[in-house]
Design a protein around this motif. Structure first.
Motif, short mmCIF file in Angstrom:
data_model
loop_
_atom_site.label_atom_id
_atom_site.label_comp_id
_atom_site.label_asym_id
_atom_site.label_seq_id
_atom_site.Cartn_x
_atom_site.Cartn_y
_atom_site.Cartn_z
N GLY A 121 24.95 135.76 48.99
CA GLY A 121 24.68 134.41 48.53
C GLY A 121 23.23 133.99 48.67
O GLY A 121 22.92 132.79 48.60
N THR A 122 22.33 134.95 48.84
CA THR A 122 20.92 134.61 49.04
C THR A 122 20.29 133.92 47.83
O THR A 122 19.24 133.29 47.96
CB THR A 122 20.10 135.86 49.40
N GLY A 123 20.92 134.03 46.67
CA GLY A 123 20.42 133.34 45.49
C GLY A 123 20.85 131.89 45.43
O GLY A 123 20.38 131.14 44.56
N THR A 124 21.75 131.47 46.33
CA THR A 124 22.27 130.09 46.31
C THR A 124 21.87 129.29 47.55
O THR A 124 22.51 128.30 47.88
CB THR A 124 23.80 130.09 46.19
N PRO A 175 22.53 126.43 52.18
CA PRO A 175 21.54 126.95 53.13
C PRO A 175 22.14 127.45 54.43
O PRO A 175 21.49 128.21 55.16
CB PRO A 175 20.63 125.74 53.37
N ASP A 176 23.38 127.04 54.74
CA ASP A 176 24.00 127.52 55.98
C ASP A 176 24.27 129.01 55.95
O ASP A 176 24.40 129.65 57.00
CB ASP A 176 25.29 126.76 56.26
N LEU A 177 24.31 129.61 54.74
CA LEU A 177 24.60 131.05 54.65
C LEU A 177 23.55 131.88 55.39
O LEU A 177 23.88 132.87 56.04
CB LEU A 177 24.65 131.49 53.18
N LYS A 178 22.28 131.48 55.29
CA LYS A 178 21.22 132.30 55.90
C LYS A 178 21.27 132.26 57.42
O LYS A 178 20.75 133.17 58.09
CB LYS A 178 19.85 131.87 55.39
N TRP A 179 21.88 131.21 57.98
CA TRP A 179 21.98 131.11 59.44
C TRP A 179 23.08 132.04 59.97
O TRP A 179 23.10 132.34 61.16
CB TRP A 179 22.29 129.67 59.84
N ARG A 180 23.98 132.46 59.08
CA ARG A 180 25.08 133.33 59.52
C ARG A 180 24.87 134.80 59.13
O ARG A 180 25.51 135.68 59.69
CB ARG A 180 26.40 132.84 58.91
N LEU A 197 19.74 137.88 45.80
CA LEU A 197 18.38 138.24 45.42
C LEU A 197 18.06 139.69 45.77
O LEU A 197 16.99 140.19 45.40
CB LEU A 197 17.38 137.34 46.17
N LEU A 198 18.95 140.37 46.47
CA LEU A 198 18.63 141.64 47.11
C LEU A 198 19.03 142.83 46.25
O LEU A 198 20.17 142.95 45.80
CB LEU A 198 19.32 141.73 48.47
N ALA A 199 18.08 143.76 46.05
CA ALA A 199 18.35 144.95 45.25
C ALA A 199 19.47 145.79 45.85
O ALA A 199 20.19 146.49 45.12
CB ALA A 199 17.07 145.79 45.14
N SER A 200 19.63 145.75 47.17
CA SER A 200 20.67 146.56 47.82
C SER A 200 22.07 146.12 47.40
O SER A 200 23.03 146.90 47.50
CB SER A 200 20.54 146.48 49.34
N GLY A 244 14.33 128.29 37.60
CA GLY A 244 14.80 126.94 37.92
C GLY A 244 16.29 126.82 38.13
O GLY A 244 16.84 125.72 38.11
N CYS A 245 16.96 127.94 38.33
CA CYS A 245 18.40 127.93 38.59
C CYS A 245 18.67 128.81 39.81
O CYS A 245 17.75 129.31 40.45
CB CYS A 245 19.17 128.46 37.37
N ASP A 246 19.94 128.99 40.15
CA ASP A 246 20.27 129.87 41.27
C ASP A 246 19.82 131.30 40.97
O ASP A 246 19.67 131.70 39.82
CB ASP A 246 21.78 129.85 41.52
#
Length: 418
Positions: free
Chosen positions: A306-309, A314-319, A356-359, A406-408
């Motif tokens: 979910g790094t594109g959203t 934003p809570d996703l990056k904390w987990r 966003l991640l190529a992996s 300008g989008c997700d």
């Protein structure tokens, strides 16, 4: 002679700022210590606490603001009790509390702690910088900004985007066409659109423009057998159904019963009557054998980081951790291997993520093709031109970015079974 009773000391009044601080801390604790999604934690809080519109708006703005900024994200993973101090520092930076209240609320053990700048975990920031090079800084900054509110006009209702824009104008709602999706509308601010008649009658749906583009690129046709393998709450299912004009067979599959239940009223509102919902145990569910080599089109909106959203979630990056990312990648590989068996010869499979991640994206697609040579890539650029979508990509796939489009941040690749 009667003895006078000792006076009871009145509890000191709690200032509005201190009350907001404590309420916000309770919500953040639910999100970051108990893994409750931010929107659900806020909903639970408002259900318990009687608060006015101003207090609710303040709470939403600053909870999401704190999560988006992400300062101290690495420290918190090592010291969970640091949350209060991080929250107090955030409120002071944004002039929501006084210096005196700040000094009073910071825990003694953390009063000299230096809070490093940076909105992503260090390991994730490193991956983004390695992959996007000079574009990484703008991408990270864009991911900390609040997302705009995008709507999609339901083509199945037979109404044009221009006509809907005129109706919104009559309601004094400022809106404009989105640049990429031919059915997208962008509002100038967030509104409770679910109370609007255009939403209630199925003319409008809330959907990020990037998500609209991904679903449109699947290019579902009337009369086809189409499977949305990871349908979730069905945003892309609705687009596929509108493309098919309710002719053909559309199957929405997912392992989450609650999400499928949420999809059903959306289907009714959209006027789609050719959609079957199927609850799966997992990607190896024996039920899937009856769909072996039956699908003209299969969409995999794979579970991902979910790094594109992060603008919206934003809570996703904390987990997110390197270990959880590895588990997601393994799940994506299993889903690709299992779901691809449902595609008939000559059919297409669309693989998409909001990462966003190529992996999770390019590398997954390439590894799948290497292991399944019967599948080959369909250049996304040719599909974009076919549909009149004015996006450009020099790669065989498409990676949308909040900093550029300008989008997700969404990824999509189209594969054809030869």
């Amino acid at each position: 002679m009667m003895k006078s009773r000792p006076r009871r000391s009145r509890p000191s009044a709690v200032s509005p700022a201190a009350r907001q601080l404590q309420q916000g801390l309770r919500v953040l604790s639910q999100i970051l210590h108990h893994q409750v999604p931010a929107d659900a934690a806020l909903s639970q809080h408002f259900h318990k606490e009687q608060s006015d519109a101003h207090s609710r708006n303040w709470c939403i703005e600053h909870i999401y603001g704190f999560l988006r900024e992400g300062q101290g994200i690495d420290l918190l993973q090592r010291h969970p009790t640091l949350l209060k101090t991080l929250w107090v520092h955030y409120l002071l930076r944004h002039q929501q509390i006084s210096e005196g209240l700040h000094r009073h609320q910071v825990d003694e053990e953390f009063k000299d702690t230096v809070i490093p700048a940076g909105s992503l975990p260090a390991w994730l920031e490193m991956q983004v910088e390695e992959q996007y090079d000079d574009g990484a800084e703008n991408l990270i900054k864009a991911s900390t900004r609040a997302a705009e509110m995008d709507l999609r006009v339901n083509a199945a209702k037979g109404v044009s985007r221009e006509a809907v824009l005129k109706q919104l104008e009559l309601q004094h709602i400022l809106a404009a066409p989105t640049p990429w999706s031919p059915w997208g509308i962008r509002l100038n601010k967030h509104l409770p659109i679910n109370r609007n008649a255009l939403f209630e009658n199925g003319t409008l749906e809330v959907q990020d423009e990037g998500s609209q583009v991904v679903a449109l690129l699947a290019n579902a046709q009337s009369g086809q057998t189409v499977i949305d393998f990871c349908a979730g709450a069905g945003g892309k299912t609705l687009v596929l159904g509108s493309q098919m004009q309710s002719r053909g067979r559309l199957v929405a599959m997912d392992v989450n019963e609650r999400r499928l239940n949420n999809l059903r009223p959306r289907l009714k509102r959209a006027g789609l009557d050719n959609v079957q919902t199927v609850l799966l145990k997992d990607e190896q569910d024996p039920y899937l054998s009856r769909w072996q080599a039956k699908a003209d089109l299969l969409l995999i909106d794979a579970p991902c980081s979910g790094t594109g959203t992060l603008r919206r979630n934003p809570d996703l990056k904390w987990r997110l951790t390197p270990e959880s990312l590895e588990r997601l990648q393994a799940t994506q590989q299993r889903i690709l291997a299992a779901a691809s068996q449902l595609v008939k010869s000559g059919g297409e499979m669309v693989y998409a993520t909001c990462s966003l991640l190529a992996s999770e994206n390019q590398q997954q697609v390439q590894a799948f093709i290497d292991a399944h040579p019967e599948f080959s890539l369909v250049p996304v650029q040719s599909r974009l031109q076919q549909l009149g979508i004015k996006l450009k990509t020099t790669s065989p796939w498409l990676q949308l970015l909040p900093s550029q489009h300008g989008c997700d941040g969404l990824f999509v690749a189209i594969l054809r079974k030869n």
